[in-house]
Design a protein around this motif. Structure first.
Motif, PDB file in Angstrom:
ATOM      1  N   PRO A  40       8.536  35.807  40.942  1.00 33.42           N
ATOM      2  CA  PRO A  40       8.365  36.774  42.041  1.00 33.42           C
ATOM      3  C   PRO A  40       9.398  37.888  41.978  1.00 33.42           C
ATOM      4  O   PRO A  40      10.597  37.634  41.833  1.00 33.42           O
ATOM      5  CB  PRO A  40       8.552  35.912  43.292  1.00 33.42           C
ATOM      6  CG  PRO A  40       8.166  34.545  42.874  1.00 33.42           C
ATOM      7  CD  PRO A  40       8.621  34.423  41.441  1.00 33.42           C
ATOM      8  N   GLY A  41       8.924  39.127  42.049  1.00 36.68           N
ATOM      9  CA  GLY A  41       9.813  40.270  42.044  1.00 36.68           C
ATOM     10  C   GLY A  41      10.370  40.650  40.692  1.00 36.68           C
ATOM     11  O   GLY A  41      11.204  41.557  40.599  1.00 36.68           O
ATOM     12  N   ASP A  89      13.390  28.543  35.755  1.00 36.74           N
ATOM     13  CA  ASP A  89      12.130  28.531  35.011  1.00 36.74           C
ATOM     14  C   ASP A  89      10.925  28.677  35.933  1.00 36.74           C
ATOM     15  O   ASP A  89       9.793  28.796  35.454  1.00 36.74           O
ATOM     16  CB  ASP A  89      11.996  27.229  34.210  1.00 36.74           C
ATOM     17  CG  ASP A  89      13.036  27.097  33.120  1.00 36.74           C
ATOM     18  OD1 ASP A  89      13.577  25.980  32.946  1.00 36.74           O
ATOM     19  OD2 ASP A  89      13.315  28.101  32.427  1.00 36.74           O
ATOM     20  N   THR A  90      11.150  28.654  37.220  1.00 33.81           N
ATOM     21  CA  THR A  90      10.056  28.791  38.185  1.00 33.81           C
ATOM     22  C   THR A  90       9.369  30.142  38.013  1.00 33.81           C
ATOM     23  O   THR A  90      10.013  31.193  38.045  1.00 33.81           O
ATOM     24  CB  THR A  90      10.592  28.656  39.619  1.00 33.81           C
ATOM     25  OG1 THR A  90      11.082  27.328  39.815  1.00 33.81           O
ATOM     26  CG2 THR A  90       9.487  28.946  40.637  1.00 33.81           C
ATOM     27  N   ALA A  91       8.063  30.095  37.801  1.00 35.14           N
ATOM     28  CA  ALA A  91       7.283  31.319  37.560  1.00 35.14           C
ATOM     29  C   ALA A  91       5.815  30.939  37.395  1.00 35.14           C
ATOM     30  O   ALA A  91       5.473  29.759  37.303  1.00 35.14           O
ATOM     31  CB  ALA A  91       7.772  32.023  36.297  1.00 35.14           C
TER      32      ALA A  91
END
Length: 123
Positions: A40-41, A89-91
């Motif tokens: 995000p972003g 790694d969140t994506a």
């Protein structure tokens, strides 16, 4: 060419996930494949790439030693094994195909994209 990514989910830091991306519509072995991600972003970034034969691979520095890209041309599928996951790694992870067969980190080189699968790593 249609790409269908799967395997995302919620995992704790230090855990593992394996993403899969199945291709249909053309001869899978004619394409180099890549994984990208977008948090995000942030801009979409290269994660890993693999040549048509699977003999040549490339990784972003941030995932080297933790992620492994592979492919099974008989199953028309590319994989991303993700170990030692970190919250950063969140994506959303996307698979992509390059008909020129080059293992390159630039997203504009890839002509076909999957729909993305969410990976969330909790701390």
């Amino acid at each position: 060419v249609q790409l269908q990514a799967s395997g995302g989910g919620l995992v704790q830091a230090g855990g593992s996930l394996r993403l899969s991306c199945a291709q249909s519509g053309r001869t899978f072995s004619n394409y180099a494949m890549g994984w990208f991600r977008q948090a995000p972003g942030k801009e979409r970034e290269f994660v890993a790439g693999i040549s048509r034969s699977g003999l040549s691979v490339n990784y972003a520095n941030s995932v080297k030693g933790r992620f492994t890209i592979s492919r099974d041309n008989a199953k028309n599928t590319v994989y991303l094994q993700m170990n030692s996951l970190k919250p950063e790694d969140t994506a959303v992870y996307y698979c992509a195909a390059d008909r020129d067969g080059r293992v390159v980190p630039n997203s504009y080189e890839y002509e076909y994209w999957g729909q993305g699968t969410q990976v969330t790593v909790s701390s």
